[in-house]
Design a protein around this motif. Structure first.
Motif, PDB file in Angstrom:
ATOM      1  N   SER A  82      51.586  16.767  23.657  1.00 28.33           N
ATOM      2  CA  SER A  82      52.501  17.613  23.194  1.00 28.33           C
ATOM      3  C   SER A  82      52.277  18.857  24.603  1.00 28.33           C
ATOM      4  O   SER A  82      52.931  19.758  24.422  1.00 28.33           O
ATOM      5  N   ILE A  83      51.722  18.461  25.720  1.00 26.12           N
ATOM      6  CA  ILE A  83      51.597  19.503  26.468  1.00 26.12           C
ATOM      7  C   ILE A  83      51.290  18.761  27.910  1.00 26.12           C
ATOM      8  O   ILE A  83      51.036  17.639  28.088  1.00 26.12           O
ATOM      9  N   CYS A  84      51.693  19.543  29.186  1.00 24.66           N
ATOM     10  CA  CYS A  84      51.506  18.800  30.377  1.00 24.66           C
ATOM     11  C   CYS A  84      49.924  18.842  30.900  1.00 24.66           C
ATOM     12  O   CYS A  84      49.341  19.708  30.336  1.00 24.66           O
ATOM     13  N   GLU A  85      49.620  17.760  31.478  1.00 27.75           N
ATOM     14  CA  GLU A  85      48.350  17.809  32.077  1.00 27.75           C
ATOM     15  C   GLU A  85      48.407  17.682  33.558  1.00 27.75           C
ATOM     16  O   GLU A  85      49.332  17.181  34.159  1.00 27.75           O
ATOM     17  N   GLY A  86      47.304  17.921  34.364  1.00 29.90           N
ATOM     18  CA  GLY A  86      47.082  17.816  35.626  1.00 29.90           C
ATOM     19  C   GLY A  86      45.813  17.985  36.044  1.00 29.90           C
ATOM     20  O   GLY A  86      45.084  18.229  35.366  1.00 29.90           O
ATOM     21  N   GLN A  87      45.801  18.342  37.422  1.00 30.50           N
ATOM     22  CA  GLN A  87      44.397  18.466  38.079  1.00 30.50           C
ATOM     23  C   GLN A  87      44.689  19.588  39.080  1.00 30.50           C
ATOM     24  O   GLN A  87      45.717  19.634  39.485  1.00 30.50           O
ATOM     25  N   LEU A  88      43.468  20.385  39.533  1.00 30.90           N
ATOM     26  CA  LEU A  88      43.599  21.212  40.530  1.00 30.90           C
ATOM     27  C   LEU A  88      42.539  20.939  41.455  1.00 30.90           C
ATOM     28  O   LEU A  88      41.203  20.808  40.609  1.00 30.90           O
ATOM     29  N   ASP A  89      42.709  20.606  42.549  1.00 32.37           N
ATOM     30  CA  ASP A  89      41.599  20.417  43.411  1.00 32.37           C
ATOM     31  C   ASP A  89      40.611  21.560  43.568  1.00 32.37           C
ATOM     32  O   ASP A  89      41.245  22.773  43.700  1.00 32.37           O
ATOM     33  N   GLY A  90      39.508  21.496  43.859  1.00 31.84           N
ATOM     34  CA  GLY A  90      38.529  22.612  44.181  1.00 31.84           C
ATOM     35  C   GLY A  90      38.441  22.898  45.723  1.00 31.84           C
ATOM     36  O   GLY A  90      39.496  22.438  46.214  1.00 31.84           O
ATOM     37  N   GLY A  91      37.574  23.436  45.853  1.00 36.55           N
ATOM     38  CA  GLY A  91      37.096  24.099  47.348  1.00 36.55           C
ATOM     39  C   GLY A  91      36.680  25.174  47.222  1.00 36.55           C
ATOM     40  O   GLY A  91      36.305  25.874  46.292  1.00 36.55           O
ATOM     41  N   THR A  92      36.759  25.917  48.427  1.00 36.65           N
ATOM     42  CA  THR A  92      36.225  27.270  48.655  1.00 36.65           C
ATOM     43  C   THR A  92      37.315  28.509  48.488  1.00 36.65           C
ATOM     44  O   THR A  92      38.545  28.268  48.873  1.00 36.65           O
ATOM     45  N   TYR A  93      36.902  29.288  47.801  1.00 32.73           N
ATOM     46  CA  TYR A  93      37.557  30.398  47.105  1.00 32.73           C
ATOM     47  C   TYR A  93      37.093  31.894  47.306  1.00 32.73           C
ATOM     48  O   TYR A  93      35.895  32.098  47.210  1.00 32.73           O
ATOM     49  N   VAL A  94      37.683  32.632  47.704  1.00 31.69           N
ATOM     50  CA  VAL A  94      37.165  34.025  47.801  1.00 31.69           C
ATOM     51  C   VAL A  94      37.706  34.530  46.331  1.00 31.69           C
ATOM     52  O   VAL A  94      38.721  34.582  45.974  1.00 31.69           O
ATOM     53  N   ILE A  95      36.657  35.346  45.759  1.00 32.86           N
ATOM     54  CA  ILE A  95      36.996  35.403  44.310  1.00 32.86           C
ATOM     55  C   ILE A  95      36.767  37.128  43.945  1.00 32.86           C
ATOM     56  O   ILE A  95      35.798  37.697  44.520  1.00 32.86           O
ATOM     57  N   CYS A  96      37.878  37.665  43.548  1.00 32.01           N
ATOM     58  CA  CYS A  96      37.987  39.181  43.252  1.00 32.01           C
ATOM     59  C   CYS A  96      38.080  39.525  42.179  1.00 32.01           C
ATOM     60  O   CYS A  96      38.978  39.201  41.373  1.00 32.01           O
ATOM     61  N   THR A  97      37.225  40.117  41.412  1.00 36.86           N
ATOM     62  CA  THR A  97      37.084  40.389  40.056  1.00 36.86           C
ATOM     63  C   THR A  97      37.610  41.955  40.056  1.00 36.86           C
ATOM     64  O   THR A  97      37.169  42.764  40.684  1.00 36.86           O
ATOM     65  N   ILE A  98      38.839  41.989  38.982  1.00 32.83           N
ATOM     66  CA  ILE A  98      39.444  43.253  39.042  1.00 32.83           C
ATOM     67  C   ILE A  98      39.956  43.527  37.548  1.00 32.83           C
ATOM     68  O   ILE A  98      40.082  42.771  36.590  1.00 32.83           O
ATOM     69  N   LYS A  99      40.466  44.796  37.567  1.00 37.12           N
ATOM     70  CA  LYS A  99      41.111  45.334  36.180  1.00 37.12           C
ATOM     71  C   LYS A  99      42.528  44.620  35.953  1.00 37.12           C
ATOM     72  O   LYS A  99      42.931  44.541  37.433  1.00 37.12           O
ATOM     73  N   HIS A 100      42.901  44.030  35.404  1.00 37.24           N
ATOM     74  CA  HIS A 100      44.341  43.214  35.363  1.00 37.24           C
ATOM     75  C   HIS A 100      45.410  44.512  35.261  1.00 37.24           C
ATOM     76  O   HIS A 100      46.196  44.389  34.139  1.00 37.24           O
ATOM     77  N   THR A 101      45.555  45.325  36.314  1.00 40.03           N
ATOM     78  CA  THR A 101      46.870  46.244  36.138  1.00 40.03           C
ATOM     79  C   THR A 101      47.295  46.220  37.734  1.00 40.03           C
ATOM     80  O   THR A 101      46.897  45.456  38.494  1.00 40.03           O
ATOM     81  N   ALA A 102      48.721  46.386  37.625  1.00 38.95           N
ATOM     82  CA  ALA A 102      49.306  46.328  39.022  1.00 38.95           C
ATOM     83  C   ALA A 102      48.774  47.098  40.027  1.00 38.95           C
ATOM     84  O   ALA A 102      48.781  46.550  41.006  1.00 38.95           O
ATOM     85  N   GLU A 103      48.221  48.113  39.775  1.00 39.59           N
ATOM     86  CA  GLU A 103      47.607  49.000  40.825  1.00 39.59           C
ATOM     87  C   GLU A 103      46.374  48.222  41.189  1.00 39.59           C
ATOM     88  O   GLU A 103      46.202  48.159  42.475  1.00 39.59           O
ATOM     89  N   ALA A 104      45.485  47.967  40.298  1.00 36.89           N
ATOM     90  CA  ALA A 104      44.047  47.184  40.834  1.00 36.89           C
ATOM     91  C   ALA A 104      44.626  45.991  41.726  1.00 36.89           C
ATOM     92  O   ALA A 104      43.905  45.673  42.489  1.00 36.89           O
ATOM     93  N   ILE A 105      45.801  45.226  41.106  1.00 37.73           N
ATOM     94  CA  ILE A 105      45.957  43.799  41.981  1.00 37.73           C
ATOM     95  C   ILE A 105      46.439  44.542  43.404  1.00 37.73           C
ATOM     96  O   ILE A 105      46.358  43.619  44.326  1.00 37.73           O
ATOM     97  N   GLN A 106      47.630  45.379  43.496  1.00 37.76           N
ATOM     98  CA  GLN A 106      47.848  45.765  44.633  1.00 37.76           C
ATOM     99  C   GLN A 106      46.754  46.081  45.724  1.00 37.76           C
ATOM    100  O   GLN A 106      46.613  45.819  46.916  1.00 37.76           O
ATOM    101  N   ARG A 107      45.574  47.029  45.159  1.00 36.75           N
ATOM    102  CA  ARG A 107      44.836  47.320  45.767  1.00 36.75           C
ATOM    103  C   ARG A 107      43.777  46.227  46.364  1.00 36.75           C
ATOM    104  O   ARG A 107      43.417  46.107  47.403  1.00 36.75           O
ATOM    105  N   ALA A 108      43.517  44.995  45.442  1.00 35.65           N
ATOM    106  CA  ALA A 108      43.021  44.103  45.789  1.00 35.65           C
ATOM    107  C   ALA A 108      43.445  43.334  47.188  1.00 35.65           C
ATOM    108  O   ALA A 108      42.763  42.768  47.951  1.00 35.65           O
ATOM    109  N   TRP A 109      44.931  43.170  47.045  1.00 39.86           N
ATOM    110  CA  TRP A 109      45.235  42.317  48.025  1.00 39.86           C
ATOM    111  C   TRP A 109      45.347  43.349  49.561  1.00 39.86           C
ATOM    112  O   TRP A 109      45.176  42.654  50.547  1.00 39.86           O
ATOM    113  N   HIS A 110      45.101  44.433  49.377  1.00 42.83           N
ATOM    114  CA  HIS A 110      44.886  45.213  50.662  1.00 42.83           C
ATOM    115  C   HIS A 110      43.485  44.979  51.149  1.00 42.83           C
ATOM    116  O   HIS A 110      43.158  45.124  52.331  1.00 42.83           O
ATOM    117  N   GLU A 111      42.569  44.761  50.208  1.00 41.35           N
ATOM    118  CA  GLU A 111      41.078  44.621  50.492  1.00 41.35           C
ATOM    119  C   GLU A 111      40.932  43.079  50.860  1.00 41.35           C
ATOM    120  O   GLU A 111      39.897  42.685  51.390  1.00 41.35           O
TER     121      GLU A 111
END
Length: 151
Positions: A82-111
């Motif tokens: 009843s749903i699609c399945e798949g996998q995402l490869d792992g690896g090294t990621y930079v993780i940025c925790t933010i408030k989920h707002t357009a302003e915070a997302i834009q600021r995160a990309w600048h940083e």
């Protein structure tokens, strides 16, 4: 804004794909996924939800952009037609925790990009992820996960 480096494992996922311009339809795909997950008793405090924009809207026509709303499922979870399945490869990621707002997302990309350069990293050729663990989605928080590799 909290930024850290994390190694993500390979994830088995169930997902709902939305094709078209990124925006409100992405939220609709996530709601559809969550409704499916509720019906399967998969939404818990430890659930990992992912939003995966598969295409760069600067190089892909907006009507062809793919967005996957995903839930991490265990290896033991039975196949479900009843749903699609798949996998995402792992690896090294930079993780940025933010408030989920357009302003915070834009600021995160600048940083994020100066953080990558100063840390000796460059983006890897994998999708960027929006990650929601537990009740982050209901509290309007998310983690932007940028795949990286050494310079």
């Amino acid at each position: 804004m909290d930024i850290k480096i994390e190694t993500l494992p390979k994830y088995r996922i169930a997902y709902v794909r939305q094709v078209g311009p990124y925006g409100p339809a992405n939220s609709q795909a996530m709601e559809k996924l969550k409704n499916w997950a509720i019906g399967k008793n998969l939404l818990t405090e430890s659930t990992i939800l992912l939003g995966v924009p598969q295409d760069n809207p600067e190089t892909t026509l907006s009507e062809n952009c793919r967005y996957d709303a995903c839930i991490v499922i265990s290896k033991e979870y039975p196949d479900d037609d009843s749903i699609c399945e798949g996998q995402l490869d792992g690896g090294t990621y930079v993780i940025c925790t933010i408030k989920h707002t357009a302003e915070a997302i834009q600021r995160a990309w600048h940083e994020i990009f100066p953080y990558l350069q100063n840390g000796g990293y460059q983006m890897d050729n994998k999708p960027i992820l929006e990650r929601y663990i537990g009740n982050m989605l209901e509290n309007d928080f998310c983690e932007i996960c940028v795949p990286v590799k050494p310079l």
